[in-house]
Design a protein around this motif. Structure first.
Motif, mmCIF file in Angstrom:
data_model
loop_
_atom_site.group_PDB
_atom_site.id
_atom_site.type_symbol
_atom_site.label_atom_id
_atom_site.label_comp_id
_atom_site.label_asym_id
_atom_site.label_seq_id
_atom_site.Cartn_x
_atom_site.Cartn_y
_atom_site.Cartn_z
ATOM 1 N N GLU A 40 1.093 -1.313 -0.274
ATOM 2 C CA GLU A 40 -0.316 -0.251 0.145
ATOM 3 C C GLU A 40 0.669 1.115 0.266
ATOM 4 N N GLU A 41 0.654 2.530 -0.913
ATOM 5 C CA GLU A 41 1.192 3.381 -0.576
ATOM 6 C C GLU A 41 0.261 5.171 0.003
ATOM 7 N N TYR A 42 1.097 5.379 1.097
ATOM 8 C CA TYR A 42 0.791 6.440 1.961
ATOM 9 C C TYR A 42 1.409 7.561 1.614
ATOM 10 N N ILE A 43 -0.127 8.731 2.178
ATOM 11 C CA ILE A 43 0.668 10.087 2.317
ATOM 12 C C ILE A 43 0.350 10.275 3.883
ATOM 13 N N GLN A 44 1.009 11.800 3.983
ATOM 14 C CA GLN A 44 1.566 12.474 5.319
ATOM 15 C C GLN A 44 0.547 11.878 6.092
ATOM 16 N N ARG A 45 -0.919 12.340 5.451
ATOM 17 C CA ARG A 45 -2.279 12.606 6.369
ATOM 18 C C ARG A 45 -2.650 11.007 6.381
ATOM 19 N N GLU A 46 -2.259 10.050 5.545
ATOM 20 C CA GLU A 46 -3.180 9.219 6.001
ATOM 21 C C GLU A 46 -1.972 7.917 7.006
ATOM 22 N N CYS A 47 -1.232 8.651 6.739
ATOM 23 C CA CYS A 47 -0.410 7.694 7.856
ATOM 24 C C CYS A 47 -0.154 7.971 9.827
ATOM 25 N N HIS A 48 -0.842 9.681 9.653
ATOM 26 C CA HIS A 48 -1.361 10.426 10.758
ATOM 27 C C HIS A 48 -2.910 9.315 11.139
ATOM 28 N N VAL A 49 -3.697 9.594 10.240
ATOM 29 C CA VAL A 49 -5.061 9.128 10.125
ATOM 30 C C VAL A 49 -4.691 7.114 10.677
ATOM 31 N N LYS A 50 -4.046 6.570 10.332
ATOM 32 C CA LYS A 50 -3.746 4.961 10.459
ATOM 33 C C LYS A 50 -3.406 4.790 12.084
ATOM 34 N N ALA A 51 -2.572 5.874 12.607
ATOM 35 C CA ALA A 51 -1.889 6.048 13.710
ATOM 36 C C ALA A 51 -3.425 5.857 14.885
ATOM 37 N N LEU A 52 -4.146 6.598 14.323
ATOM 38 C CA LEU A 52 -5.195 7.062 14.977
ATOM 39 C C LEU A 52 -6.566 6.246 15.358
ATOM 40 N N GLU A 53 -6.451 5.060 13.982
ATOM 41 C CA GLU A 53 -7.516 4.192 13.599
ATOM 42 C C GLU A 53 -7.132 3.154 14.938
ATOM 43 N N ILE A 54 -5.542 3.363 15.032
ATOM 44 C CA ILE A 54 -4.738 1.812 15.768
ATOM 45 C C ILE A 54 -5.087 3.125 17.576
ATOM 46 N N ASP A 55 -4.836 4.484 17.708
ATOM 47 C CA ASP A 55 -4.400 4.588 19.190
ATOM 48 C C ASP A 55 -5.586 6.097 18.706
ATOM 49 N N PRO A 56 -7.059 6.397 19.269
ATOM 50 C CA PRO A 56 -7.776 7.835 18.700
ATOM 51 C C PRO A 56 -7.611 8.541 20.089
ATOM 52 N N THR A 57 -6.680 8.045 21.067
ATOM 53 C CA THR A 57 -5.766 9.454 22.276
ATOM 54 C C THR A 57 -5.110 9.518 22.068
ATOM 55 N N ASN A 58 -4.128 9.741 20.695
ATOM 56 C CA ASN A 58 -2.760 10.030 20.679
ATOM 57 C C ASN A 58 -2.622 11.350 20.276
ATOM 58 N N SER A 59 -2.866 11.821 21.503
ATOM 59 C CA SER A 59 -2.983 14.040 20.907
ATOM 60 C C SER A 59 -1.790 13.953 20.319
ATOM 61 N N GLU A 86 -10.424 20.856 14.064
ATOM 62 C CA GLU A 86 -11.297 20.536 15.441
ATOM 63 C C GLU A 86 -9.593 19.058 15.519
ATOM 64 N N CYS A 87 -9.139 18.791 14.807
ATOM 65 C CA CYS A 87 -7.303 17.852 15.000
ATOM 66 C C CYS A 87 -7.224 18.887 16.286
ATOM 67 N N TYR A 88 -7.156 19.287 16.234
ATOM 68 C CA TYR A 88 -5.955 20.274 17.331
ATOM 69 C C TYR A 88 -6.712 20.473 18.605
ATOM 70 N N TYR A 89 -8.265 20.818 18.292
ATOM 71 C CA TYR A 89 -8.765 20.956 19.287
ATOM 72 C C TYR A 89 -8.781 19.336 20.165
ATOM 73 N N LYS A 90 -9.109 18.441 19.533
ATOM 74 C CA LYS A 90 -9.108 16.671 19.824
ATOM 75 C C LYS A 90 -7.775 16.878 20.672
ATOM 76 N N ALA A 91 -6.994 17.250 19.853
ATOM 77 C CA ALA A 91 -5.125 16.968 20.570
ATOM 78 C C ALA A 91 -5.137 17.303 22.122
ATOM 79 N N LEU A 92 -5.717 19.474 21.614
ATOM 80 C CA LEU A 92 -6.118 19.821 23.533
ATOM 81 C C LEU A 92 -7.226 18.940 24.289
ATOM 82 N N GLU A 93 -7.692 18.905 24.097
ATOM 83 C CA GLU A 93 -9.095 17.444 25.061
ATOM 84 C C GLU A 93 -8.346 16.243 25.671
ATOM 85 N N ILE A 94 -7.459 16.054 24.367
ATOM 86 C CA ILE A 94 -7.148 14.071 25.367
ATOM 87 C C ILE A 94 -5.819 14.927 25.905
ATOM 88 N N ASP A 95 -4.748 16.230 25.688
ATOM 89 C CA ASP A 95 -3.824 16.366 26.760
ATOM 90 C C ASP A 95 -3.748 17.932 26.482
#
Length: 101
Positions: A40-59, A86-95
């Motif tokens: 599979e080929e990934y771009i930058q944002r897809e890598c971050h989405v994969k991280a969040l699919e695994i751990d949605p609490t990763n600020s 909203e991504c920034y808000y989510k990060a701050l909500e978590i941490d």
């Protein structure tokens, strides 16, 4: 030639369930880069989405996803759509102590 991208995607081929590796791989890419993980080929944002699919609490992954978006972009994480802000808000909500957001 060995690069951080090479090491990151090789490790993910062995174990694709490590959120931090996905987020780090996304950080090593520019907005124009792509990387192959397995077949599979990934771009930058897809890598971050994969991280969040695994751990949605990763600020940091939420913050990094926000960085990878422009103010007009949105991205799906799971079944929810998020804007840059909203991504920034989510990060701050978590941490609330995360300094990057």
């Amino acid at each position: 030639r060995s690069t951080p991208q090479t090491h990151g995607h090789k490790a993910l081929e062995i174990d694709p369930t490590i959120a931090e590796l996905w987020s780090n791989l996304g950080n090593s890419l520019t907005s124009k880069d792509t990387v192959m993980v397995g077949t599979e080929e990934y771009i930058q944002r897809e890598c971050h989405v994969k991280a969040l699919e695994i751990d949605p609490t990763n600020s940091r992954a939420w913050n990094n996803l926000g960085v990878s978006l422009t103010s007009q972009d949105t991205v799906m994480v799971g079944s929810e759509e998020y804007s840059e802000q909203e991504c920034y808000y989510k990060a701050l909500e978590i941490d609330p102590t995360i300094s990057e957001a």
